[in-house]
Structures are given as C-alpha cells and as structure tokens.
Design an enzyme around this catalytic site. Sequence first.
Site, PDB file in Angstrom:
ATOM      1  CG  ASP A  51      -4.792  -4.626  -6.301  1.00  0.00           C
ATOM      2  OD1 ASP A  51      -4.174  -5.030  -7.654  1.00  0.00           O
ATOM      3  OD2 ASP A  51      -4.607  -4.285  -5.871  1.00  0.00           O
ATOM      4  CE  LYS A  71      -6.359   0.957   0.941  1.00  0.00           C
ATOM      5  NZ  LYS A  71      -6.348   1.092  -0.192  1.00  0.00           N
ATOM      6  NE  ARG A 110      -4.069  -7.108  -8.650  1.00  0.00           N
ATOM      7  CZ  ARG A 110      -3.465  -7.473  -7.669  1.00  0.00           C
ATOM      8  NH1 ARG A 110      -2.905  -9.284  -7.579  1.00  0.00           N
ATOM      9  NH2 ARG A 110      -3.683  -8.117  -6.269  1.00  0.00           N
ATOM     10  CD  GLU A 133      -3.111  -2.931  -1.012  1.00  0.00           C
ATOM     11  OE1 GLU A 133      -3.072  -3.953  -2.209  1.00  0.00           O
ATOM     12  OE2 GLU A 133      -4.293  -3.161  -1.420  1.00  0.00           O
ATOM     13  NE  ARG A 190     -14.620  -5.995   1.587  1.00  0.00           N
ATOM     14  CZ  ARG A 190     -14.460  -6.998   2.406  1.00  0.00           C
ATOM     15  NH1 ARG A 190     -13.634  -7.346   3.145  1.00  0.00           N
ATOM     16  NH2 ARG A 190     -15.392  -8.239   3.006  1.00  0.00           N
ATOM     17  CE  LYS A 196      -3.173  -2.856   1.825  1.00  0.00           C
ATOM     18  NZ  LYS A 196      -2.991  -3.733   1.868  1.00  0.00           N
ATOM     19  CG  ASN A 236      -1.034  -6.437  -4.827  1.00  0.00           C
ATOM     20  OD1 ASN A 236      -1.373  -6.735  -3.614  1.00  0.00           O
ATOM     21  ND2 ASN A 236      -1.853  -5.326  -5.786  1.00  0.00           N
ATOM     22  NE  ARG A 268      -8.997  -7.723  -8.665  1.00  0.00           N
ATOM     23  CZ  ARG A 268      -7.758  -7.443  -7.887  1.00  0.00           C
ATOM     24  NH1 ARG A 268      -7.129  -8.004  -7.075  1.00  0.00           N
ATOM     25  NH2 ARG A 268      -6.993  -5.852  -8.050  1.00  0.00           N
TER      26      ARG A 268
END
Length: 323
Positions: free
Chosen positions: A277, A164, A214, A285, A237, A129, A287, A229
């Site tokens: 993301d 978060k 993603r 984010e 979410r 993050k 990842n 997503r």
Amino acid sequence: MSERALRVGVVMDPIADLTYKKDTSLAMLWAAQDRGWSLSYMEQEDLFLRDGRAHARLRTLEVFRNPVDWFALGETRVAPLAELDVILMRKDPPVDGHFLNAVHLLGFAEREGVLLVNPTRALLECNEKLFAQQFPQCCTPTLVSCREAELRAFHAEHGDVILKPLDGMGGSGVFHVLPDGRNLGAIIEVLTEHGTRQIMAQRYLPEIKDGDTRILLVEGEPMPFGLARTPMAGETRGNLAAGGTGVSRELTDRDHWLIEQVQPMIRDKGLMFVGLDVIGDYITEINVTSPTCVREIDDQRGTDIAGLLMDAIARRLAGRQIG
C-alpha cells in the site's frame, strides 16, 4: 512435474458472503479451475489437528463466472490436509488468536509437504502494518505504542496524524486526528483499550487525496499496474471497503524504488503473493494475509494476475519435484 492435475485447497471466509464483482479469492479459484485443478473448500473452523496431523472438513468446490450463482459445494468429507498439493490461505484479517491458531494448524500440513500460499512462517512473522517498518526509508514517520503520553507527544510533533490498530483491515478503526487534537484522548483510550494494546500512529499524508495505491507482487515481481483507491468525499481512507473508488495506474519510478527496497526480504521469506500500500512516496502497509484488488486491475487493464499466481504455484511445485 507430472501432468496430474493439482489438488488445491482454499481457506476463506464464507464463499456465499463474498462480493462477486471484486473478490480476489474468486479470481484465484477461477484460474485454478481453468487449469483443470480440483478445488477443496474450507473455512477456518473446519481445520483440526489429530495425533500430530492436520486435518479438515473438506468440501469439493466448483466456481462459475455468474454473478447470481458463482459456486457449488459438494458433500463434506474429513481428510488429512497432506492430501492436497497447495493451500491458499485467504481468510481475511483481523489477525487475531483464531487466525493465528489456524495458521499454526496449517503449518503441520506444510511440514508434510503441502505448499502454503503464503508460507505460514511469513504469516506469523509479518504483521501487515509492522512489516513495513522494517524499511523505515520507505515509510512516513511512525510510532507504535500503547502509552498515551507517547502518542500525544507524536501528535504534538507532527500535528496531523493517523491512528490505527495493528490487526485490522479495510480501513476499520482508522482515525484521522487534526492539529487541534479534538477527541485525541478518547481515540487513544478506545484504540489502546485503556493503555493495554499497542497501536500505530503515522504522520498524515495529504497525498491520500490522489489515492492509496495497491501494488501487487507475484514471487516478488510487481504487476505493471497498481490500483489507486481514492477516498470518498469527507473520508481519509481510500480502502474500497470504506467506500473508496479504485482506478488503475501505471507504476512510477518511486514505486519501483520502493519495490526494490522490499523485494529481497519478500523473496527470502518465500512470499508468493503480496500487496504493497503506497500513499505518495511512502509504503504504509505490506499485505501478506489476503491481498486484494486483482479483479479491479484485471477488469481495467485486461491482465490476468491470478493466472500468473497459479503459474508461479505450478513452477514452485515442479521445482520441488525436480530438486
């Protein structure tokens, strides 16, 4: 590079517990085995250090494309990790003390010449993050703090925010706080552990209704399709682990601009496999620990992302020998 089959180790969560139909680590293992490479299986607790050398309790591994019988493990043997050519670090977050200790141990093998995917230095430096915050031009307004007053002020400024933890995954611990601020104090109290733990607050992006996409990069190069997503009804979410639905889409001009912003640093850090993301026009984010969504994209588009990663690993090791 010699034609010797590569020796691949994988550190992962228990293989018996993975979700067969969508597990990215399994796709990687299939791709490695398809190349005739040998597989050795480890869980995080199998790693140990003795007299300055990293070792593990290893088990030979075979993987199968069978939804009811997808793996077979051999007997356990203890060996130095330096016996392997490459190790895939696929332990899922949270990035807690146990995870960081495992990364440090893998660093000892890396110093003996084992290729780590991703490199341990990057795993230690790149909180998923916080890493994105090195590119503020790519991010929605964001605050990281553990102080209630600062978090409340951020909410007052933006009205509609996401709160978060910094070390979670799969949408765990993510809260959407509406302009009325209902339960804001309790949420801050829980997430910050009474003001002792930094958390992230971000302006809510209503584009989440169209999906949290993603985007996967291999050696800094984006795959041509991402996975949008979309949240289930009543959710904010999009994570698949939180019930989201994944639909592959082509990358947009804005996606490519975002990728261009992060590519130089991703390559500089030697990151071989990364997941961005993206919600709307923004990266939320980056990842680096255990990026997923390979299987969904491959199934919908006929791509072979894990195969491309294995080819990149082979090139990286060949380049070492030539150099």
